[in-house]
Design an enzyme around this catalytic site. Structure first.
Site, short mmCIF file in Angstrom:
data_model
loop_
_atom_site.label_atom_id
_atom_site.label_comp_id
_atom_site.label_asym_id
_atom_site.label_seq_id
_atom_site.Cartn_x
_atom_site.Cartn_y
_atom_site.Cartn_z
N ASP A 157 0.82 -1.20 0.00
CA ASP A 157 0.00 0.00 0.00
C ASP A 157 0.86 1.26 0.00
OD1 ASP A 157 -2.69 1.37 0.53
OD2 ASP A 157 -1.46 2.11 2.18
N GLU A 197 0.29 -1.45 -5.31
CA GLU A 197 -0.90 -0.59 -5.40
C GLU A 197 -0.41 0.82 -5.67
OE1 GLU A 197 -3.69 2.35 -3.71
OE2 GLU A 197 -1.85 1.75 -2.72
#
EC number: 2.4.1.7
Length: 453
Positions: A157, A197
């Site tokens: 992330d 991501e």
């Protein structure tokens, strides 16, 4: 199975993406033993929040209390770490930040000094210094926890923001690619795969795909919307011919619908031009009766520059056929499809939750119970979607070779494995979609519309 952040706490200011303790499961929902049990029967994906930690963490609270005398001082990144000789206005303006305003938050510590801490996202998410021993040890601890508890896929992330360097935009630098290489190798050595991501220019996705096991195909969702809004598949077809094959495809996620992934960035042309992006956003707002406008940009506290906060179903005007067609395109595109829980049940914008929290992303983060799920399972569009999911999971041709053809309003997406094939032929102008399966000489055709009967 992707479990969204289950760390302590799950209900922080960014719904778990601001962990106070990244290595601890929130006791209100379970323990590491529960995670381990889920991972016995499923491929299990969890988020490694690479870039930051909560300002409420015991480490940062110790820093606030003691300043540079804290044993955790090195864990956190300050302006001085990257700009020891000071930062010019031009250097500050060059820094890429996903939200408006400065990426620094001045905070006064117990030693009487005020320090500018790097806060890429919010002032409750303090950036980690991933280059120093303290930052490396912090992330190593979480990786080890994952490995020991049957997590076998790591979602990296906000990894694109992890490396900061003076004189750059501090996003997806050459050094960042090297960092992703090392992080991916470290996870692989522990028996886990990594998925990056990153919202950025489409060419960045192609480049990142070479560094990690998988990337998200964030260009696909806006391109499908563009095709449906304009009855033209040219941009979609261009992307499907060059998109990474080691990708996870999505239409919706716990965040908004990404826009910049299909558009231009700086001097780099996009799959869509600036005018097409503007039209795309305005059509989404119109289709949602301007509900998405109330949840996007400066209208809500969760301000993002690169996404529209809206359910995918409402972005399509709650049109059952268009929604089912968008899912069919996703399932026929290269990669592994992921269906967000709100998308599975064709949920509509949760305006009540948005009004309660004034957090833009909450428009697409509905709280469901058994009764709501049972009701959703009886909707024709959900029944049709489940049939498509079964087809995508079970047909052997999806393990074969992919091809895409067409132009203007027509496109055909095909998978072929030996004597078996399956294809999706769409005419956006006439809103017709046919799925054809071929097994040797036996052929069968399914009209997508029939799944809504």
């Amino acid at each position: 199975m992707h479990l969204l952040p289950f760390y302590n706490p799950i209900d922080g200011s960014d719904a778990g993406f601001d962990p106070i303790d990244h290595s601890e499961v929130d006791s209100r929902i379970g323990t590491w033993d529960d995670i381990k049990a889920l991972g016995k029967d499923h491929d299990l994906m969890a988020d490694l929040i690479v870039n930051h930690v909560s300002a409420q963490s015991f480490q940062f609270q110790d820093v606030l209390a003691k300043g540079k005398a804290s044993e955790f001082w090195d864990l956190f990144l300050t302006k001085e770490d990257v700009f020891p000789n000071g930062m010019s206005e031009a250097e500050q303006q060059a820094i890429y930040r996903p939200r408006p305003g400065s990426c620094f938050t001045p905070m006064k510590c117990g030693d009487g000094q005020t320090y500018d801490f790097w806060t890429t996202f919010t002032d409750n998410q303090i950036d980690i210094n991933v280059k120093v021993e303290a930052g490396i040890a912090y992330l190593n601890n979480v990786l080890t926890k994952f490995s020991a508890n049957n997590v076998n896929i790591i979602r990296l992330d906000a990894a694109g923001y992890a490396i900061k360097q003076a004189g750059t935009n501090c996003f997806m630098l050459d050094e960042t690619f090297g960092y992703l290489d090392n992080l991916s190798k470290q996870a692989n050595d522990l028996g886990m795969e990594t998925i990056a991501e990153i919202h950025s220019h489409y060419q960045t996705q192609v480049d990142v795909a070479k560094r990690v096991n998988m990337v998200y195909d964030f260009a696909l969702p806006p391109l499908i919307l563009h095709s449906l809004f304009n009855n033209n598949a040219d941009a979609l077809l261009k992307w499907l011919k060059i998109s990474p094959r080691n990708c996870l495809t999505v239409l919706d996620t716990h965040d908004g619908i990404g826009i910049i992934d299909a558009g231009p960035m700086g001097e780099k042309p996009g799959l869509l031009n600036a005018e097409q992006i503007d039209n795309l956003v305005e059509t989404m707002h119109a289709n949602s009766n301007n509900q998405s406008r109330q949840a996007t940009g400066a209208a809500a506290s969760n301000v993002d520059l690169y996404q529209v906060n809206c359910t995918y179903y409402n972005a399509l005007g709650a049109n059952d056929f268009d929604y089912l067609l968008s899912r069919a395109i996703q399932f026929f595109a290269p990669g592994v499809p992921q269906v967000y829980y709100g998308g599975l049940f064709a949920c509509e914008n949760d305006m009540e939750l948005l009004a309660k929290t004034n957090v833009g992303r909450d428009i697409n983060r509905p709280y469901l119970n058994a009764a709501k799920i049972e009701q959703a399972l009886n909707k024709p569009v959900v029944k049709g979607l489940i049939e498509l999911i079964k087809m995508r999971n079970e047909h052997p041709a999806f393990a074969g070779e992919f091809s895409a053809q067409g132009g203007a309003s027509v496109c055909c997406l095909m998978w072929k494995l030996e004597q078996q094939s399956i294809s999706l032929r769409i005419d956006f102008a006439s809103r017709t979609a046919l799925i054809t399966q071929l097994n040797g000489t036996q052929e069968s055709t399914l009209n997508l519309q029939s799944l809504l009967a």
